[in-house]
Design an enzyme around this catalytic site. Sequence first.
Site, PDB file in Angstrom:
ATOM      1  N   HIS A 135       0.844  -1.194   0.000  1.00 49.47           N
ATOM      2  CA  HIS A 135       0.000   0.000   0.000  1.00 49.47           C
ATOM      3  C   HIS A 135       0.878   1.243   0.000  1.00 49.47           C
ATOM      4  O   HIS A 135       1.789   1.381   0.818  1.00 49.47           O
ATOM      5  CB  HIS A 135      -0.917   0.022   1.218  1.00 49.47           C
ATOM      6  CG  HIS A 135      -1.882   1.155   1.210  1.00 49.47           C
ATOM      7  ND1 HIS A 135      -3.125   1.084   0.603  1.00 49.47           N
ATOM      8  CD2 HIS A 135      -1.794   2.417   1.721  1.00 49.47           C
ATOM      9  CE1 HIS A 135      -3.751   2.234   0.746  1.00 49.47           C
ATOM     10  NE2 HIS A 135      -2.969   3.066   1.427  1.00 49.47           N
ATOM     11  N   CYS A 136       0.611   2.160  -0.931  1.00 43.94           N
ATOM     12  CA  CYS A 136       1.333   3.429  -1.001  1.00 43.94           C
ATOM     13  C   CYS A 136       0.511   4.492  -0.285  1.00 43.94           C
ATOM     14  O   CYS A 136      -0.612   4.805  -0.707  1.00 43.94           O
ATOM     15  CB  CYS A 136       1.595   3.830  -2.451  1.00 43.94           C
ATOM     16  SG  CYS A 136       2.414   5.437  -2.609  1.00 43.94           S
ATOM     17  N   CYS A 139      -0.057   7.639  -2.737  1.00 47.13           N
ATOM     18  CA  CYS A 139      -1.071   7.433  -3.775  1.00 47.13           C
ATOM     19  C   CYS A 139      -2.412   7.002  -3.186  1.00 47.13           C
ATOM     20  O   CYS A 139      -3.447   7.130  -3.842  1.00 47.13           O
ATOM     21  CB  CYS A 139      -0.587   6.373  -4.769  1.00 47.13           C
ATOM     22  SG  CYS A 139       0.885   6.846  -5.703  1.00 47.13           S
ATOM     23  N   CYS A 150       8.255   7.667  -6.068  1.00 41.81           N
ATOM     24  CA  CYS A 150       9.316   8.583  -6.501  1.00 41.81           C
ATOM     25  C   CYS A 150       8.760  10.006  -6.617  1.00 41.81           C
ATOM     26  O   CYS A 150       7.900  10.267  -7.464  1.00 41.81           O
ATOM     27  CB  CYS A 150       9.895   8.147  -7.841  1.00 41.81           C
ATOM     28  SG  CYS A 150      11.219   9.220  -8.442  1.00 41.81           S
TER      29      CYS A 150
END
Length: 329
Positions: A135-136, A139, A150
């Site tokens: 999981h980001c 985002c 990045c």
Amino acid sequence: MQTSCRMALSRGLRCCQRVLSWVPVVIISSVVLWSYYAYVWELCLAVYLLIFHIVFFLFAWTYWKAIFTPPTQPTKKFLLPYAEKERYDSEERPEVQRQILAEFAKKLPVYTRTGSGAIRFCDRCQVVKPDRCHHCSVCGMCVLKMDHHCPWVNNCIGFSNYKFFLLFLAYAMLYCSYIASTVFKYFLLYWTAELTNNRAKFHVLFLLFVSLMFFISLMFLFGYHCWLVGVNRTTLEAFSAPVFPSGSDKNGFHLGIRKNLEQVFGKRKRLWLIPVFTSIGDGLSFPMRMVSESQNPLLGRGNQWDDEGTDDENPGSHESSHIILEMDT
């Protein structure tokens, strides 16, 4: 009233975060555009312009793909169904929750586990995480084969755009090295006072300085990611080894250098240097080598010794019980 104010404040903060997240991209884009202007219009090194534009095009193309290729999310079959979700949310005992996830995951190609051996589940996205998926928080979603987020491309690097990111680093290095090598002789003229154009002096000095600075930083970053590709790991896996039912194994996805390269760049080598998607698979499951043998290389030998002992007792039997894993080098 307080709730509405909090929601408005939260939306405002998210909006500001989205705007600010583009600042690194704007900085990089501005530097690149300035370098193009300085090289083409101010210095106008006609002999080098053809190769310069080819390198610039490849660099800009890969940078665009790294920025605007969206990360891939798990499919709906990994989403916890409504009935299981109700049971999971209403259950307070952790061991029962783990059992609910384990029963659902039996139908899925999921082999990695949490550190405690449980099925990896994302409470925010309500999905069972496929292997190598994470999981980001930036985002706000689960990303297949997530490598890292990045800020310089304002995107999450994962299965769908990792090849583009690698090519972006490679062509950025080539772009910087080409500018530095072709501008260097004019830099020498600057120091010997043979370059009389003051505007050209400024552009020569900063073109060389900026290109060398970016080249050095990109060289270390690109070298690190080349090593990751060679051993088939993501940045996250390099810091925390994936856990399998038999235990953690940092080389669990290592298939040999050639197959590791094909996992990212595909089997058609003529497309390796072109920013089109050629990676193998769907990002939901990945080939793995035998975890037991990768953790204990003596295991195969032990079986072999057992077989040899059996052969002494039964000379007519020559069957081997251990599995030989063929690895590419």
